[in-house]
Design a protein around this motif. Structure first.
Motif, short mmCIF file in Angstrom:
data_model
loop_
_atom_site.label_atom_id
_atom_site.label_comp_id
_atom_site.label_asym_id
_atom_site.label_seq_id
_atom_site.Cartn_x
_atom_site.Cartn_y
_atom_site.Cartn_z
N SER A 1 11.33 -59.08 19.58
CA SER A 1 10.33 -58.78 18.55
C SER A 1 10.41 -57.33 18.09
O SER A 1 10.28 -57.04 16.91
N VAL A 2 10.63 -56.40 19.02
CA VAL A 2 10.61 -54.98 18.65
C VAL A 2 11.99 -54.48 18.20
O VAL A 2 12.13 -53.32 17.82
N GLY B 1 9.83 -56.36 25.33
CA GLY B 1 9.98 -56.16 23.89
C GLY B 1 9.64 -57.41 23.07
O GLY B 1 9.93 -57.46 21.87
#
Ligand code: NAD
Length: 243
Positions: A208-209, A242
């Protein structure tokens, strides 16, 4: 509200490199007294030379006598032991069909027995103090299956359940027990050497990050779990992957 760890004595296993070294550095920076345990005396001497640890003790976490003696040394030297971070771990991969049973035992010895033996050694000290924090290294692999990660994933799943049981046994004595689950943090254990550029980019795209984890991401979580800010959290598995 701020994190004050300056009064704490913190023991970090597997502190010689990678995530453990970063955890040791973070507690040192916060003013805690840091005790580094590692099976590798060579890695510990680098840590000592860098001034990160107040005490370095060569110790194999699978060995009951070595662990008990290390904990005795800590209590003799500092008079207390506030935080144990069971970070030491190994990863040996291979498909179940061909996996050597001796390697299976080795992975469980370090990753599970190590957490058991070291936790057992600090429990009387923390009970006597009426306070303590135990923080265990689990992994994303405890939750998400991947090919070749049977021994590692199963051992980390065992760490998660051991964490929950310890939390329920020790909660009445003012001791919290939690685990962290890192995702992919490049280092000696997780080199990504087998991935080509395209495969690495595809893996990164799943996060996601959109960045690889860093040892410091785990260290910051450990600071929180050791602090008063987390006093009502126990038996938890905290994801640091993350997304
Ligand atoms: P690493 O291999 O870089 O460091 C592990 C350290 O543990 C080394 O210093 C090693 O000497 C020490 N060690 C190994 N066996 C030991 C023993 N028997 N007794 C004492 N010390 C011993 O690993 P890392 O990447 O820093 O991982 C740290 C922890 O985080 C491990 O428990 C690992 O399973 C977990 N983890 C790492 C990742 C990742 O992506 N790096 C992901 C999920 C979980």
């Amino acid at each position: 509200m701020h994190i004050d760890l300056s009064h704490q004595v913190v023991v970090v296993t597997g502190a010689g490199r990678g995530i453990g070294r970063s955890i040791a550095q973070a507690f040192h920076d916060e003013g805690a007294r840091v005790v580094a345990l590692d099976v590798s005396p060579g890695l510990l001497s680098v840590l000592e030379a860098d001034g990160i640890a107040d005490l370095c003790v060569p110790c194999d976490v699978t060995d009951v006598d070595q662990v008990r003696s290390a904990v005795e040394t800590v209590v003799e030297r500092f008079g207390r032991l506030d935080v144990l971070i069971n970070n030491a771990g190994i990863n040996i991969e291979g498909p179940v069909e061909d996996f050597d049973a001796g390697l299976w035992d080795r992975v469980f010895a370090v990753n599970v027995r190590g957490v058991f033996v070291t936790s057992q050694a600090v429990i009387p000290v923390m009970k006597e103090q009426g306070s303590g924090r135990i923080i265990n290294a689990a992994s994303f692999a405890a939750i998400i299956p991947s090919v070749g990660a049977a021994a590692y994933g199963a051992s980390k799943a065992a760490v998660v359940q051991l964490t929950r049981v310890l939390a329920s046994e020790l909660g009445p004595y003012g001791i919290t027990v939690n685990a962290y689950a890192p995702g992919m943090i490049p280092g000696e254990m997780n080199t990504f050497a087998s991935l080509d550029e395209q495969a690495a980019a595809a893996k990164l795209d799943q996060l996601s990050v959109r960045r690889w984890g860093e040892p410091e991401d785990v260290a910051k979580l450990c600071l929180f779990l050791a602090s008063d800010l987390s006093s009502y959290i126990t038996g938890a598995l905290l994801d640091v992957s993350g997304g």
